[in-house]
Design a protein around this motif. Structure first.
Motif, PDB file in Angstrom:
ATOM      1  N   TYR A  71      30.718  34.602  56.027  1.00 52.40           N
ATOM      2  CA  TYR A  71      30.473  35.780  55.196  1.00 52.40           C
ATOM      3  C   TYR A  71      29.190  35.641  54.080  1.00 52.40           C
ATOM      4  N   ALA A  74      25.891  35.721  56.179  1.00 48.22           N
ATOM      5  CA  ALA A  74      25.841  37.205  56.577  1.00 48.22           C
ATOM      6  C   ALA A  74      25.337  37.813  55.333  1.00 48.22           C
ATOM      7  N   ALA A  75      25.977  37.639  54.012  1.00 44.41           N
ATOM      8  CA  ALA A  75      25.442  38.380  52.939  1.00 44.41           C
ATOM      9  C   ALA A  75      24.162  37.966  52.574  1.00 44.41           C
ATOM     10  N   VAL A  78      21.369  39.365  54.510  1.00 45.96           N
ATOM     11  CA  VAL A  78      21.185  40.908  54.323  1.00 45.96           C
ATOM     12  C   VAL A  78      20.524  40.913  52.681  1.00 45.96           C
ATOM     13  N   TYR A 101      21.004  42.051  59.546  1.00 47.15           N
ATOM     14  CA  TYR A 101      22.463  41.612  59.896  1.00 47.15           C
ATOM     15  C   TYR A 101      22.297  41.437  61.268  1.00 47.15           C
ATOM     16  N   ARG A 102      21.717  42.081  62.327  1.00 51.13           N
ATOM     17  CA  ARG A 102      21.711  41.947  63.762  1.00 51.13           C
ATOM     18  C   ARG A 102      21.164  40.190  64.111  1.00 51.13           C
ATOM     19  N   TRP A 104      20.702  37.960  62.092  1.00 48.45           N
ATOM     20  CA  TRP A 104      21.602  36.696  61.564  1.00 48.45           C
ATOM     21  C   TRP A 104      22.726  36.389  62.887  1.00 48.45           C
ATOM     22  N   ALA A 105      23.255  37.653  63.519  1.00 44.52           N
ATOM     23  CA  ALA A 105      24.273  37.471  64.366  1.00 44.52           C
ATOM     24  C   ALA A 105      23.748  36.864  65.736  1.00 44.52           C
ATOM     25  N   TYR A 112      29.216  34.581  63.939  1.00 46.35           N
ATOM     26  CA  TYR A 112      29.366  36.165  64.224  1.00 46.35           C
ATOM     27  C   TYR A 112      30.697  36.366  65.042  1.00 46.35           C
ATOM     28  N   VAL A 136      28.458  41.724  52.104  1.00 47.39           N
ATOM     29  CA  VAL A 136      27.609  42.066  53.073  1.00 47.39           C
ATOM     30  C   VAL A 136      27.225  43.613  53.333  1.00 47.39           C
ATOM     31  N   TRP A 194      29.077  50.390  59.427  1.00 47.95           N
ATOM     32  CA  TRP A 194      29.931  49.148  60.002  1.00 47.95           C
ATOM     33  C   TRP A 194      30.240  49.468  61.373  1.00 47.95           C
ATOM     34  N   HIS A 198      28.151  47.294  64.196  1.00 52.88           N
ATOM     35  CA  HIS A 198      29.238  46.391  65.090  1.00 52.88           C
ATOM     36  C   HIS A 198      29.075  46.759  66.537  1.00 52.88           C
TER      37      HIS A 198
END
Length: 236
Positions: A71, A74-75, A78, A101-102, A104-105, A112, A136, A194, A198
């Motif tokens: 977390y 991810a935060a 962003v 965010y994408r 990072w994932a 993720y 996030v 969200w 996702h």
């Protein structure tokens, strides 16, 4: 005598904890959280299983800390993007935040997958878990609060409004990031972001788009632009 935070003993402990977490993440790269075995981690590090309990009380304790770290990463991705794009329009910021965010994932799919395979935080979860998860989506709130809820989403907004009435911490969270926004509108928008974000990212990380004729990043752009249209998020 208790060792201080900067003592050699504490630095050694921090180093070993970091090595344990890295070994655990490597173990979960292919098999997910179910593949995590403390005995296997201990073998990888050349120590006995019981020795790991000096650093983590249990397998669940180790998993919880790994989730905290995920977390936080991810935060950070962003928030860094949010600081970089402060002068852009709300609509442009929505796109940039979602794509941050994408990125990072996609760059860290094992992290993720860890987040998405673990239960989502609830009001009864440890406060630290809830706060890290909220961080996030925090930068999205002022962007979403600049828009409006369209007629088809009215019932959802009403449900969110009741949720806010039952949980003061939600209003406080929205107020921290978007003090001028209507909390119910911003939070409803956060739920929709969200789900849409996702929906794209999770399918991409699972490899479900392989062989298709589109770029996942383009699909994410379409999803965010569609939501921006529905919520009338300003383009200037």
């Amino acid at each position: 005598m208790t060792a201080g935070n900067g003592s050699p003993r504490q630095r050694y402990r921090d180093q070993v904890r970091a090595e344990i977490k890295q070994a655990a993440l490597a173990q979960m790269c292919d098999g997910g959280p179910a593949a995590l075995s403390l005995n296997a981690v201990a073998k990888e590090l050349g120590v006995t299983g019981p020795a790991l309990y000096k650093y983590f009380r249990s397998r669940d304790d180790l998993l919880t800390e790994l989730v905290f770290d995920c977390y936080a990463e991810a935060a950070a991705a962003v928030h860094v993007e949010s600081e970089r794009i402060g002068e852009l329009s709300p609509r442009e910021r929505l796109q940039h935040l979602a794509h941050a965010y994408r990125r990072w994932a996609v760059a860290a799919p094992h992290l993720y997958r860890l987040l998405t395979s673990m239960p989502s935080p609830t009001p009864d979860s440890p406060p630290e878990t809830v706060d890290r998860a909220k961080a996030v989506l925090g930068p999205f709130l002022p962007v979403l609060g600049s828009g409006h809820i369209w007629p088809a989403a009215t019932e959802l907004r009403e449900q969110v409004q009741e949720w806010i009435k039952r949980n003061d911490r939600l209003a406080d969270w929205v107020g921290t990031y978007a003090p001028d926004a209507d909390p119910a509108t911003a939070l409803t928008g956060a739920l929709l972001v969200w789900v849409r974000m996702h929906g794209v990212v999770n399918l991409e990380v699972q490899g479900k788009f392989t062989g298709m004729g589109h770029q996942p990043s383009t699909l994410l752009t379409v999803e965010m632009e569609s939501l921006a249209d529905l919520m009338a998020i300003p383009a200037t």
